[in-house]
Write an enzyme that holds these catalytic residues in place. Structure first.
Site, PDB file in Angstrom:
ATOM      1  N   ILE A 154       0.831  -1.204   0.000  1.00  0.00           N
ATOM      2  CA  ILE A 154       0.000   0.000   0.000  1.00  0.00           C
ATOM      3  C   ILE A 154       0.865   1.253   0.000  1.00  0.00           C
ATOM      4  CG2 ILE A 154      -1.704   1.314   1.321  1.00  0.00           C
ATOM      5  CD1 ILE A 154      -2.814  -1.384   2.300  1.00  0.00           C
ATOM      6  N   ASP A 173      11.635   2.536   5.698  1.00  0.00           N
ATOM      7  CA  ASP A 173      11.211   1.138   5.741  1.00  0.00           C
ATOM      8  C   ASP A 173      12.466   0.280   5.849  1.00  0.00           C
ATOM      9  OD1 ASP A 173      10.376  -1.482   5.219  1.00  0.00           O
ATOM     10  OD2 ASP A 173       8.721  -0.795   3.949  1.00  0.00           O
ATOM     11  N   CYS A 232      -3.994   5.947   7.732  1.00  0.00           N
ATOM     12  CA  CYS A 232      -5.052   5.071   7.221  1.00  0.00           C
ATOM     13  C   CYS A 232      -4.632   3.605   7.352  1.00  0.00           C
ATOM     14  CB  CYS A 232      -5.348   5.396   5.758  1.00  0.00           C
ATOM     15  SG  CYS A 232      -6.055   7.022   5.485  1.00  0.00           S
ATOM     16  N   GLU A 263     -11.609   0.948  18.435  1.00  0.00           N
ATOM     17  CA  GLU A 263     -12.681   1.020  17.444  1.00  0.00           C
ATOM     18  C   GLU A 263     -13.808   0.075  17.832  1.00  0.00           C
ATOM     19  OE1 GLU A 263     -11.180   0.358  13.499  1.00  0.00           O
ATOM     20  OE2 GLU A 263      -9.838   2.091  13.552  1.00  0.00           O
ATOM     21  N   HIS A 281     -12.897   4.254   9.564  1.00  0.00           N
ATOM     22  CA  HIS A 281     -12.192   3.103   9.002  1.00  0.00           C
ATOM     23  C   HIS A 281     -12.765   2.729   7.633  1.00  0.00           C
ATOM     24  CE1 HIS A 281      -9.521  -0.464  10.401  1.00  0.00           C
ATOM     25  NE2 HIS A 281      -9.424  -0.294   9.090  1.00  0.00           N
ATOM     26  N   ALA A 284     -10.789   0.525   3.166  1.00  0.00           N
ATOM     27  CA  ALA A 284     -11.071  -0.546   2.200  1.00  0.00           C
ATOM     28  C   ALA A 284     -12.506  -0.519   1.712  1.00  0.00           C
ATOM     29  CB  ALA A 284     -10.767  -1.901   2.837  1.00  0.00           C
TER      30      ALA A 284
END
Length: 531
Positions: A154, A173, A232, A263, A281, A284
């Protein structure tokens, strides 16, 4: 009998039909995930369970599912699945990390635009009849620096989209190589460098012990003043209370969050603050993504149940359908080697060493290791499989080591397994012949050629006359037929072994008669599954 799958959450009819078209029986009960008692009542009937986020797979539920082999999560997050418990129970847990990648990346870009131009607040203001042009002064994305924490699937898509907006992209990363960074067109940096230089920061990493609160108060203090932060990915990556203070002080100019530490998020330190964009959320939540992950999970689960292929598993090495076809005999051999040494010891195991020689060393060794370890563990726990075996080995403190080497002997490839206990080492080597059947080729350093059968007998003795006659005569007296008989010795008059493939399990009376002869140091009946 066809494998049977339960779909306990909402999944598209197209995905359900994939199961049917592949020859898998499927029961579609999309509301069942919310009915814990009913789910617990029927889960024992199924080989597979396909879910989204409503179904909670707990240790208690898994204990009621002795036939369950695979859980497929349509989506990335598996917070609703007790993965350690699934592993202990030998159940593979799969997710679908790529089906919603574009959707999630696009949401992050949309959130970046929204916080850069204060779009939600401007929309509310205009809806209320106000015309506050001077209040909502935004910033351009053009030529700004975007810091991407996590440049995987992503994060990589976000990098690509940001470059298309003519942003400068920094990526932090630890798994990103310099070569890959150059190919992507981004600059690889350390975290502190990213914090100091980025105008926008977006997070795209899983929530682990290492990434939890990766943006805490200390990290936020290192950021460029006026930075805007987008999350996100996962709640808990950013310390929400610390971010709220940074927003109030002006260190952070804005934030856009789709995920939260708790959540459903009914309250958060971020709620009510100016220039903070929040969504429930939705990363997706597009029609395309929901369909993609549903189709993907149906294909993955069907592949595993029908061919043994493992894709996107979180607690098992992945094995493609092509690998499964080629590796099948070698997986079986690794299991048989493990079963041999596992049945030969009654001591605690300290270490397991596995040598791969020749072309087998180029195969998926993680999967072969799992098969070998499972073979060993089944000697004391028949319920162990390739998923649960490594977990049990780790819990017992067993050290696992793997060695690869080029072809070094008469065989094109072979596997040698050595098990170490407090008092001894036991080793056995094996290969797969052109007929696809596993063979034992070495035991205790003695070369042999033994076909593997369901029921076998292993004996050790000194190399003296009469061994073959004694074995044949004793088994014949008790009516036990020998399908295959293999002998080997270190040298004339020294240690020797015999491996017999029998048509039936060895009766205890035969074992007792052989031991009574005084010729044998060891008489050990062995059983091998899946022969």
């Amino acid at each position: 009998m066809a494998p049977r799958v339960l779909v306990s959450d909402e999944l598209s009819e197209t995905a359900v039909q994939i199961f049917r078209d592949r020859g898998v029986e499927v029961d579609y009960m999309p509301k069942l995930g919310k009915d814990k008692e009913k789910l617990a009542e029927i889960i024992g009937q199924y080989d597979g369970l396909a879910i989204r986020s409503a179904t909670k797979v707990t240790d208690k539920l898994l204990a009621l599912a002795p036939n369950l082999k695979v859980i497929g999560r349509a989506g990335i997050g598996v917070d609703n699945v007790d993965i350690p418990a699934a592993s202990r129970n030998g159940v593979i847990v799969m997710n679908t990390p790529f089906g919603n990648s574009i959707t999630t990346a696009e949401h992050a870009i949309a959130m970046m635009f929204a916080v850069a131009r204060q779009l939600p607040e401007a929309s509310v203001s205009t809806h209320s009849g106000k015309w506050e042009k001077s209040r909502f002064m935004g910033v351009e994305l053009y030529n700004k620096t975007l810091g991407v924490i996590g440049a995987g699937n992503i994060g990589g898509i976000v990098c690509d989209r940001a470059l298309g907006l003519h942003m400068k992209v920094l990526a932090y990363d630890p798994f990103l190589s310099e070569e890959r960074a150059k190919t992507m067109g981004v600059t690889k940096v350390e975290l502190d460098d990213l914090l100091a230089r980025a105008d926008f920061i977006t997070l795209h990493v899983p929530l682990t012990d290492k990434t939890r609160s990766i943006l805490n108060a200390e990290a936020l203090a290192k950021t460029k003043k006026g930075v805007r932060i987008i999350n996100c990915a996962r709640g808990g990556l950013v310390d929400e209370a610390a971010l709220a203070e940074a927003l109030k002080s002006g260190q952070v100019a804005g934030a856009a969050f789709d995920v939260f530490e708790v959540e459903p998020a009914t309250e958060s330190p971020l709620f009510g603050l100016p220039n903070v964009v929040v969504t429930p959320h939705l990363g997706a939540s597009t029609t395309e993504a929901q369909e993609n992950v549903a189709l993907q999970v149906a294909e993955q689960m069907s592949d595993y149940l029908l061919t043994g292929a493992v894709q996107n598993a979180l607690n098992m090495p992945s094995v493609t359908a092509e690998e499964a076809a080629v590796m099948g005999p070698w997986v079986k051999l690794a299991g048989h080697l493990g079963a041999f040494v596992g049945q030969m010891t009654d001591e605690p195991i300290k270490a397991i060493n596995i040598l791969y020689d020749g072309h087998v060393a180029e195969m998926n060794l993680a999967a072969l290791n799992c098969a070998a370890i499972a073979g060993i563990m089944r000697a004391t726990n028949p319920a162990v499989n390739m998923v649960s075996a490594p977990v049990i080995a780790k819990e017992r403190g067993i050290q696992i080591s793997t060695t690869q080497q080029e072809k070094s002997g008469a065989f094109d490839a072979y596997i040698k397994l050595t098990m170490v206990t407090e008092t001894r080492e036991r080793s056995i080597g094996g290969t797969v012949f052109s007929d696809g059947k596993p063979r034992f080729i070495q035991v205790k350093g003695i070369n042999i050629d033994a076909e593997v059968g369901r029921h076998m007998l292993y004996t050790t003795n000194k190399d003296v006359p009469g061994i073959i006659g004694t074995l044949g005569g004793t088994l014949g007296k008790h009516g036990v037929n020998i399908a295959n008989f293999t002998l080997g010795r270190a040298a004339a008059g020294e240690d020797a072994i015999a491996i017999l493939y029998l048509d039936e399990p060895l009766p205890e009376a035969v074992k007792a008669d052989l031991e009574a002869t005084g010729l044998f140091q060891q008489v050990k009946p062995l059983e091998f599954e899946g022969v």
